[in-house]
Design a protein around this motif. Sequence first.
Motif: not given
Length: 164
Positions: A101-108, A152-164
């Motif tokens: 992952f190379e975007y900001v913000p970074v999830p915590e 586990a074989m489907e999730v390959r990215n994280i939505k930028v800013g998609g954190y809660k």
Amino acid sequence: MLINDGIPTKEDLAKVMPSPERLAAGPVSIAECFQNIPCNPCVKACPRNAITMPNSINDTPQVDHENCNGCGVCVGKCPGLAIFVVDMTYSEEFALVKIPFEYVPVPEVGQMACGLNRSGEEMGWFEVEKVISGGKKNKTYTISLKVPKDLAMEVRNIKVGGYK
Ligand code: SF4
Ligand code: SF4
């Protein structure tokens, strides 16, 4: 199709997947890198020499899944964000999926992050188990997500800013 939209087919993925037996044995790297490009940081990054290119730097990387111990070092070193580690032994219900992952913000750690599939579709909310910085000179983070095993074989990215 990969050449048109960058999304690998089932046939593409089948060529790079570890065997069911290897997946059941612990964390392992999966290099979803399918194009012949002059690139090899993954080869140089692996402390176990588990990633090779048989003929030249233009080869696609070959992961020796039996030699790989799933350490995850290669995940943050791939400029194509094409390497993942999947640990199907994480718990009875969940696999751990390490995602570059190379975007900001970074999830915590402890947040829920919106996971995406290879097509960018939202797959659900998954707990961030670990966040590893690539260091001062490498802005790529490695994010570990707790993902139900059937995804586990489907999730390959994280939505930028998609954190809660
Ligand atoms: S996860 Fe670790 S051992 Fe496996 S290929 Fe990557 S760097 Fe090498
Ligand atoms: S570093 Fe990444 S993009 Fe480059 S060859 Fe290795 S897996 Fe492919």
